[in-house]
Write a protein that holds these residues in place. Sequence first.
Motif, PDB file in Angstrom:
ATOM      1  N   GLN A  77       0.453  -1.041  -0.262  1.00 32.28           N
ATOM      2  CA  GLN A  77       0.266   0.001  -0.246  1.00 32.28           C
ATOM      3  C   GLN A  77       0.770   1.115   0.535  1.00 32.28           C
ATOM      4  OE1 GLN A  77      -2.212  -0.964   3.558  1.00 32.28           O
ATOM      5  NE2 GLN A  77      -3.896  -1.855   2.013  1.00 32.28           N
ATOM      6  N   LEU A  78       2.118   1.548   0.572  1.00 24.42           N
ATOM      7  CA  LEU A  78       2.930   2.493   0.396  1.00 24.42           C
ATOM      8  C   LEU A  78       3.194   2.068  -0.455  1.00 24.42           C
ATOM      9  CD1 LEU A  78       4.754   1.812   4.325  1.00 24.42           C
ATOM     10  CD2 LEU A  78       2.990   3.411   3.434  1.00 24.42           C
ATOM     11  N   THR A  79       3.916   1.567  -1.047  1.00 22.17           N
ATOM     12  CA  THR A  79       4.768   1.846  -2.769  1.00 22.17           C
ATOM     13  C   THR A  79       3.941   2.265  -3.902  1.00 22.17           C
ATOM     14  OG1 THR A  79       5.658  -0.114  -1.703  1.00 22.17           O
ATOM     15  CG2 THR A  79       5.512   0.490  -4.465  1.00 22.17           C
ATOM     16  N   ALA A  80       2.591   1.310  -3.493  1.00 29.88           N
ATOM     17  CA  ALA A  80       1.524   2.230  -4.702  1.00 29.88           C
ATOM     18  C   ALA A  80       1.384   3.471  -4.001  1.00 29.88           C
ATOM     19  CB  ALA A  80       0.308   1.104  -4.289  1.00 29.88           C
ATOM     20  N   LEU A  81       0.874   3.820  -2.822  1.00 29.37           N
ATOM     21  CA  LEU A  81       0.830   5.477  -2.598  1.00 29.37           C
ATOM     22  C   LEU A  81       1.601   6.746  -3.360  1.00 29.37           C
ATOM     23  CD1 LEU A  81      -0.955   5.976   0.827  1.00 29.37           C
ATOM     24  CD2 LEU A  81      -1.637   6.686  -0.899  1.00 29.37           C
ATOM     25  N   LEU A  82       2.510   5.751  -3.107  1.00 30.12           N
ATOM     26  CA  LEU A  82       3.662   6.598  -3.274  1.00 30.12           C
ATOM     27  C   LEU A  82       4.238   7.022  -5.098  1.00 30.12           C
ATOM     28  CD1 LEU A  82       6.417   8.258  -2.744  1.00 30.12           C
ATOM     29  CD2 LEU A  82       8.282   6.525  -2.984  1.00 30.12           C
ATOM     30  N   LEU A  83       3.217   5.581  -5.391  1.00 35.80           N
ATOM     31  CA  LEU A  83       3.536   5.963  -7.338  1.00 35.80           C
ATOM     32  C   LEU A  83       2.178   6.920  -7.499  1.00 35.80           C
ATOM     33  CD1 LEU A  83       3.968   2.288  -8.161  1.00 35.80           C
ATOM     34  CD2 LEU A  83       5.156   4.066  -8.485  1.00 35.80           C
ATOM     35  N   LEU A  84       1.232   6.762  -6.720  1.00 37.41           N
ATOM     36  CA  LEU A  84       0.189   7.510  -7.380  1.00 37.41           C
ATOM     37  C   LEU A  84       0.786   9.128  -6.983  1.00 37.41           C
ATOM     38  CD1 LEU A  84      -2.613   7.442  -7.751  1.00 37.41           C
ATOM     39  CD2 LEU A  84      -3.510   7.225  -5.389  1.00 37.41           C
ATOM     40  N   LEU A  85       0.580   9.284  -6.047  1.00 32.69           N
ATOM     41  CA  LEU A  85       1.664  11.123  -5.458  1.00 32.69           C
ATOM     42  C   LEU A  85       2.538  10.909  -6.742  1.00 32.69           C
ATOM     43  CD1 LEU A  85       1.819   9.905  -2.143  1.00 32.69           C
ATOM     44  CD2 LEU A  85      -0.015  11.489  -3.570  1.00 32.69           C
ATOM     45  N   ILE A  86       3.677  10.552  -6.692  1.00 29.23           N
ATOM     46  CA  ILE A  86       4.343  10.660  -7.691  1.00 29.23           C
ATOM     47  C   ILE A  86       4.192  11.021  -9.419  1.00 29.23           C
ATOM     48  CG2 ILE A  86       6.914  10.498  -8.943  1.00 29.23           C
ATOM     49  CD1 ILE A  86       7.822   8.337  -6.346  1.00 29.23           C
ATOM     50  N   SER A  87       3.046  10.114  -9.753  1.00 26.73           N
ATOM     51  CA  SER A  87       2.762  10.155 -10.834  1.00 26.73           C
ATOM     52  C   SER A  87       1.349  11.531 -11.091  1.00 26.73           C
ATOM     53  CB  SER A  87       1.974   9.116 -11.104  1.00 26.73           C
ATOM     54  OG  SER A  87       0.179   8.710 -10.849  1.00 26.73           O
ATOM     55  N   LEU A  88       0.578  12.397  -9.802  1.00 26.63           N
ATOM     56  CA  LEU A  88      -0.143  13.668  -9.450  1.00 26.63           C
ATOM     57  C   LEU A  88       0.834  14.172  -9.676  1.00 26.63           C
ATOM     58  CD1 LEU A  88      -3.066  11.777  -7.569  1.00 26.63           C
ATOM     59  CD2 LEU A  88      -3.013  12.019  -9.343  1.00 26.63           C
ATOM     60  N   TYR A  89       1.789  14.690  -8.969  1.00 24.43           N
ATOM     61  CA  TYR A  89       2.376  15.514  -9.048  1.00 24.43           C
ATOM     62  C   TYR A  89       2.805  15.796 -10.828  1.00 24.43           C
ATOM     63  CZ  TYR A  89       6.498  17.930  -8.423  1.00 24.43           C
ATOM     64  OH  TYR A  89       7.723  19.410  -8.349  1.00 24.43           O
ATOM     65  N   GLY A  90       3.742  14.254 -11.444  1.00 26.30           N
ATOM     66  CA  GLY A  90       3.695  14.873 -12.827  1.00 26.30           C
ATOM     67  C   GLY A  90       2.980  14.669 -13.580  1.00 26.30           C
ATOM     68  N   PHE A  91       1.545  14.653 -13.704  1.00 25.52           N
ATOM     69  CA  PHE A  91       0.449  15.261 -13.629  1.00 25.52           C
ATOM     70  C   PHE A  91       0.955  17.049 -13.489  1.00 25.52           C
ATOM     71  CE2 PHE A  91      -2.046  11.098 -15.021  1.00 25.52           C
ATOM     72  CZ  PHE A  91      -1.788  11.424 -16.222  1.00 25.52           C
ATOM     73  N   ALA A  92       0.594  17.270 -12.594  1.00 22.68           N
ATOM     74  CA  ALA A  92       0.691  18.613 -11.869  1.00 22.68           C
ATOM     75  C   ALA A  92       1.730  18.989 -12.831  1.00 22.68           C
ATOM     76  CB  ALA A  92       0.305  18.717 -10.689  1.00 22.68           C
ATOM     77  N   ASP A  93       2.555  19.122 -12.833  1.00 21.92           N
ATOM     78  CA  ASP A  93       4.267  19.436 -13.971  1.00 21.92           C
ATOM     79  C   ASP A  93       3.673  19.982 -15.405  1.00 21.92           C
ATOM     80  OD1 ASP A  93       6.706  20.894 -13.599  1.00 21.92           O
ATOM     81  OD2 ASP A  93       6.972  19.129 -14.281  1.00 21.92           O
ATOM     82  N   LEU A  94       3.107  18.222 -15.325  1.00 23.52           N
ATOM     83  CA  LEU A  94       2.705  18.475 -17.172  1.00 23.52           C
ATOM     84  C   LEU A  94       1.775  19.381 -17.996  1.00 23.52           C
ATOM     85  CD1 LEU A  94       3.876  16.783 -19.428  1.00 23.52           C
ATOM     86  CD2 LEU A  94       1.467  15.185 -19.499  1.00 23.52           C
ATOM     87  N   LEU A  95       1.102  19.852 -16.615  1.00 27.80           N
ATOM     88  CA  LEU A  95      -0.013  20.587 -16.708  1.00 27.80           C
ATOM     89  C   LEU A  95       0.464  22.153 -16.669  1.00 27.80           C
ATOM     90  CD1 LEU A  95      -3.078  19.247 -15.070  1.00 27.80           C
ATOM     91  CD2 LEU A  95      -2.985  19.494 -17.908  1.00 27.80           C
ATOM     92  N   GLN A  96       1.377  22.305 -15.977  1.00 29.68           N
ATOM     93  CA  GLN A  96       2.156  23.600 -16.112  1.00 29.68           C
ATOM     94  C   GLN A  96       2.807  24.053 -16.767  1.00 29.68           C
ATOM     95  OE1 GLN A  96       4.411  24.077 -12.165  1.00 29.68           O
ATOM     96  NE2 GLN A  96       4.360  26.167 -12.071  1.00 29.68           N
ATOM     97  N   THR A  97       3.569  23.145 -17.314  1.00 35.25           N
ATOM     98  CA  THR A  97       4.521  23.816 -18.226  1.00 35.25           C
ATOM     99  C   THR A  97       3.424  23.712 -19.784  1.00 35.25           C
ATOM    100  OG1 THR A  97       4.675  20.837 -18.719  1.00 35.25           O
ATOM    101  CG2 THR A  97       6.549  22.350 -17.623  1.00 35.25           C
TER     102      THR A  97
END
Length: 98
Positions: A77-97
Amino acid sequence: MRFWNFWLNSFILASQYNPPRFVELLMLMLAIAMLAIGTISPDKPYLVLGLSLVVGASISILVREAIAPSPQTRVTQLTALLLLLISLYGFADLLQTL
């Protein structure tokens, strides 16, 4: 030829033994490939597809662990949450650029 036959039989056995985990593994392997292609080429669709696959796989892992816990539930669960947070951060960064 025997080597490929062994790998094919291993994939078939893994998909029959635990299909949800096999699909999650397949999604994560495709996500790694898409993200690698996305970092090499300047095209954004590869990054979007890779991040989408990571989000889908991590949500699937979290749902599977909630329904049928495995012996290492907390780590999974911790690994899945970490992957989810990193990918959501990647989406936010992608939208910002964009």
